[in-house]
Design an enzyme around this catalytic site. Structure first.
Site, PDB file in Angstrom:
ATOM      1  CB  CYS A  28      -0.940   0.016   1.207  1.00 59.30           C
ATOM      2  SG  CYS A  28      -0.080   0.192   2.779  1.00 59.30           S
ATOM      3  CG  ASP A 446      11.584  29.103 -33.045  1.00 55.80           C
ATOM      4  OD1 ASP A 446      12.098  30.224 -33.161  1.00 55.80           O
ATOM      5  OD2 ASP A 446      11.927  28.106 -33.704  1.00 55.80           O
TER       6      ASP A 446
END
Length: 746
Positions: A28, A446
């Site tokens: 767990c 760009d």
């Protein structure tokens, strides 16, 4: 006399190292938190332990041995393996472990089912039915629940408590009570009958058995654990498939002969043959032949790409047609496939901030639940004096409170999301990237190589009245073919594509800053800005081309201008659609370029970016300043780029998206890598990241809400412990199943 001074060699040993350990025995999120806490207590060690992937990524000082890290994990009650053995372990042990869990589940369900039915349906109860239930339940509790009991004992020896502690205490308490009632109380009498209730029992404790709780809860939780393990394996399937894409063997050329060798024995510089239908064994360059490469498994792009001599090809892609010979340029861990797999795995092993919060809660949750269970029993005894009701409510609290779903909420969604991204050509570098995508409101694009193709191409041809367009292209292409200038190469390539084979130019001369001239087929041909006077139609064409941000090349012969060729860095066909998709995500696109404003605005118009959002004539080193200026205005900025000069801006942005067709520097600086050069993938990447983050948050809401709502119900006696066990098991299954929906992302 010569004196010699001894000098100690410079210390080039890295001060910090990194290793990935495979952790065994975790059941767990509390287990992962314990291992992580113990490792982080070591001097200079920083560790992140992921419950879903069962791995620890550890950064440690150079003077610390990996064996010390493993010893710390072992002392904590778990196992750890060095990375050299990890692959073998996954292949040899993962399936047997799942098979063993399946067998344990099958036997437990087979034995527990009659026990549950006898307890739930009083009409099925016969004289001495309770002793049959005991015979069937005992193997389930002892053998079926052995993994829980073993883990609980290991944790208890280290003064710790986890989910297994809750399960073990709850089932053993129910089984122990039943043994007491059967052997020392009245429950063993032949005529005993047992009513079934959804809430806590108010019956006499000496005549009440909880065998169905002990056996049923064990079976339910084993079912949840099995479904969880199988789902986790499915969640990691994308990464495993990615790592298995590569070719297994390859036909290498040795002294002109083909020799078949394992692909992992290829070396840089080796030349190998790839026939139609075969996988390309590693990254390389085509040195002979032509083919069509299907890269869909790496990039998500379904259309094959034609390749010829000089073109780069990527390992694991498929040659769809034509025999080619490839020279290896990258092998092993340096290939694009290996780097993709590494990026995906690193992302899956990381933790988002929301997961760290869940881990902190899980670490203290189990001890708090133990206190709540004790308080529940005490409150029931004090208020009602009913020991049976007090015991039942306390057991229900222990069983329903397991924080397993909490531990799975983030890592499982992250595994599925990043795996699906890899299949689509989107590489998410780390879980923190997911949170960044949610906050971004501006995307800086760009221009060159991102919005445009990054190479000059011939766009349009204008000719004077009475002039043959093919003749203009033929003569201009022949002349420009002798030049290395990007504009000249664009003209030559465009002419060859439209008119075929070009003639040879003689007496070639480059006129600096003005153009070129030479003799082609007996004509004195000139191209560039070598004509002082132009016919009105050509002058108008040149102005129109320049207003649209294109380079105008005037072509003529025998002293007269005959045509204008418009050359430009072409906008990618998908860029306009990509900008629309980015706007739909609530992002404001900004075009950033070093080109002049006329060119930049022309490209912006073509793709749908406002002129006010164009930043032109920016030096490479100033791109960072533009990003920081936007951030200074309060914007959250994403940057999309592909070149070396974009790397700094990608790193400075709140979210960096690197085009995978660009340079290594840009890819390393980005948070997300887009494997193919299609700007639409940037929108897909942000959508996938946001969808993954939304899934994580949905999982956490469910996990938190489940525990918050269920604990008071259990403490109030409104839940039978067996129903609580079923609800707890299926809460984990719900979280994993919800995460698996990301596999359908398009």
């Amino acid at each position: 006399m010569t004196s010699t001074t001894d000098r100690a060699p410079a210390d080039t040993t890295p001060r910090v190292r990194e290793v990935e350990l495979l952790i065994g025995g975790m059941t767990c999120a509390s287990c992962a938190a314990r291992v992580e806490k113990k490792l982080n207590r070591m001097d200079g060690v920083t560790a992140t332990v992921n419950y879903a992937t069962e791995k620890a990524r550890v950064t440690y000082p150079a003077d610390t041995e990996v064996a010390d890290l493993i010893a710390t994990v072992v002392k904590t009650g778990y196992t750890a393996e060095e990375p050299a053995r990890e692959k073998a372990h996954e292949e040899s042990a993962e399936e047997p472990e799942l098979s063993a869990l399946r067998r344990r589940l099958a036997v437990s369900v087979l034995l527990a089912l009659p026990v549950v039915l006898l307890a739930m349906v009083p009409a099925l109860q016969f004289d001495n039915w309770q002793w049959l239930s005991l015979a069937l339940a005992a193997p389930v509790v002892v053998w079926g629940g052995l993994p829980f009991h073993r883990a609980a004992w290991t944790n208890a020896r280290h003064a710790a408590a986890t989910m297994d502690t809750l399960v073990s205490l709850g089932t053993l308490a129910a089984f122990g009570w039943s043994l007491w009632a059967l052997f020392l109380g009245d429950a063993g009498m032949p005529g005993m009958r047992h009513p079934f209730e959804l809430t806590v029992s108010r019956a006499d404790g000496a005549s009440t058995v909880y065998l169905e709780v002990a056996a049923g809860v064990t079976a339910f939780i084993l079912l949840g654990r099995y479904l969880e393990a199988r789902s986790k394996r499915r969640a990691g399937a994308a990464l495993r498939a990615l790592m298995e894409l590569g070719a297994k063997d390859v036909a290498v050329l040795r002294d002109g002969q083909e020799v078949r060798i394992p692909a992992d024995r290829l070396a840089v510089g080796d030349r190998f043959v790839v026939r139609p239908g075969e996988k390309i064994a590693t990254d390389g360059t085509v040195v002979d032949g032509t083919g069509a490469v299907d890269a869909s498994m790496l990039t998500g792009e379904s259309v094959p790409v034609d390749v010829t001599v000089g073109d780069a090809v990527t390992g694991a892609t498929v040659n769809a047609g034509g025999r080619i010979v490839v020279e290896a340029t990258r092998v092993g861990a340096d290939t694009q496939l290996a780097r993709m797999a590494k990026l995906v795995e690193e992302a899956q092993n990381g933790k988002a901030e929301v997961q760290r919060l869940a881990d902190r809660i899980s670490a203290v949750f189990v001890p708090v639940v133990l206190l709540i269970a004790a308080g529940t029993a005490g409150a029931w005894l004090g208020l009602t004096g009913d020991a049976v009701a007090a015991f039942t409510a306390a057991v229900a609290v222990l069983i329903i409170a397991c924080p397993c779903a909490l531990g799975l909420a983030t890592p499982t969604a992250l595994m599925v999301g990043t795996g699906r991204g890899a299949q689509l050509g989107i590489l998410i570098k780390g879980p923190e990237v997911l949170e960044s995508t949610r906050r971004v409101d501006t995307v800086v694009l760009d221009k060159t190589g991102t919005v445009t193709t990054g190479r000059m191409t011939l766009q349009e041809v204008y000719v004077a009245e009475g002039t043959d367009e093919k003749q203009v292209l033929r003569l201009a292409g022949a002349l420009e073919h002798a030049s290395e200038h990007p504009v000249a190469r664009a003209v030559a390539a465009g002419a060859a594509e439209r008119v075929g084979t070009l003639p040879e130019a003689e007496g070639f001369e480059n006129v600096p800053g003005r153009g070129v001239r030479g003799c082609v087929e007996g004509r004195e041909v000139a191209a560039g800005r070598l004509f002082d006077r132009l016919p009105e139609e050509l002058a108008r064409a040149r102005r129109e081309a320049e207003e649209n941000g294109r380079t105008a090349v005037v072509v003529g012969w025998d002293g007269a201008a005959r045509g204008v060729l418009a050359v430009a860095d072409a906008v990618k066909e998908t860029s306009a659609e990509a900008v629309r998709e980015l706007r739909a995500l609530g992002l404001t696109p900004v075009l950033l370029t070093g080109d002049n404003r006329t060119v930049a605005e022309a490209v912006a118009r073509a793709v749908g970016i406002d002129a006010g959002d164009v930043v032109a004539e920016v030096l490479p080193e100033d791109k960072v300043a533009v990003v920081r200026r936007l951030q200074g205005e309060g914007r959250r900025v994403a940057m999309v780029g592909d070149g070396v000069n974009d790397a700094a801006a990608l790193a400075a942005a709140d979210l960096g998206l690197a085009m995978g067709t660009g340079t290594d520097a840009a890819i390393e600086a980005g948070d997300l890598t887009l494997v193919r050069g299609d700007l639409r993938v940037a929108a897909d990447a942000i959508r996938l990241s946001r969808r993954t983050l939304a899934t994580i948050k949905g999982n956490l809401v469910w996990a938190f809400g489940y525990n918050v709502a269920a604990l008071p119900l259990a403490a109030a006696g409104l839940l039978n412990p067996m129903i609580a066990g079923a609800a707890m098991a299926f809460s984990s299954v719900f979280v994993v199943t919800n995460s698996l929906r990301l596999r359908a992302f398009r």
